[in-house]
Design an enzyme around this catalytic site. Sequence first.
Site: not given
Ligand code: PXG
Length: 289
Positions: A50, A149, A182
């Site tokens: 990713r 991301k 989301e």
């Molecule tokens: N949506 C968004 C916008 C994200 O940033 C997810 C969904 C979940 O994806 P994963 O691949 O982690 O299952 C994310 C990822 C934080 C933090 O500090 C959150 C994420 C990544 C890093 C830090 O809240 N979420």
Amino acid sequence: MKIYLNGNLVPKEQATVSVFDHGLLYGDGVFEGIRFYSGRVFRLDDHIDRLYRSARAIALSIPLDRDAMSQAVLDTIRANGMSDGYVRLVVTRGEGSLGLSPKSCPTPTVFVIAAGITLYPEEMYRNGLKLVTCSTRRIAHGALSPMVKSLNYLNNIMAKIEAEQAGAGEGLMLNEQGYVAECTGDNVFIVRDGRLVTPPIAAGALAGVTRAVVFELARQLGIDIREEDITRYDIYTADECFLTGTAAEIIPVVELDSRPIDDGKPGPLTLRLTELFRELTRTTGTPIG
Ligand code: PXG
């Protein structure tokens, strides 16, 4: 604490980045958040894939290949003597002059931090968290792909502030059409009539690594799982609801906009998936070595 910075492991105090770095000046860059459990990195390849897709989408050429990047993650964890924790992997456009053009940035900045993370208190995993709908909309495909991301999290941060001001555990983000995208850092799922439903990526959801694990677990359990546009109504009237994310793992949601979801308690399928997910994190992954 040792930080990986542009090929070297350096003490935290020496891990500094220029004020002319475009990651800082413009949010020009990409990142990943990765977990490691019991000496293994969970879904490392998925996160690395990713990261490279995000970089490609913003025309950022990462100066390391995938194997070297995976190695940098493993080396950073090892250098800190940790067996459980969280990795933040960041690639910025690098140092340049003032002005938006990336042409002034010859070398991307790469750094890796291995640390701990607690996103929600343990009590919320037992009793569930409350959501509110945020007025800040999820970024539109026409502005910047929500699949990237990127280091531009300001709209999610605005939504997080709204959720915190409302005293909620998380904020629900809708897209420009009013469909659920989301939460501010997590994907959302509902259970309806024994089926799992989650918004499609096209609705503005990030292609979450944890989201993909839930698809695998559902198939193992023989539970029907679908990507469909959902509205707030679908969450208000769902049998169960939960969020997924690397930091959050799987966390039950028991309320949206002051409306309890079903009986206002974490649902049985949510709890079963949480159990299976925890089992996977304990038993699979890339060994730190
Ligand atoms: N949506 C968004 C916008 C994200 O940033 C997810 C969904 C979940 O994806 P994963 O691949 O982690 O299952 C994310 C990822 C934080 C933090 O500090 C959150 C994420 C990544 C890093 C830090 O809240 N979420």
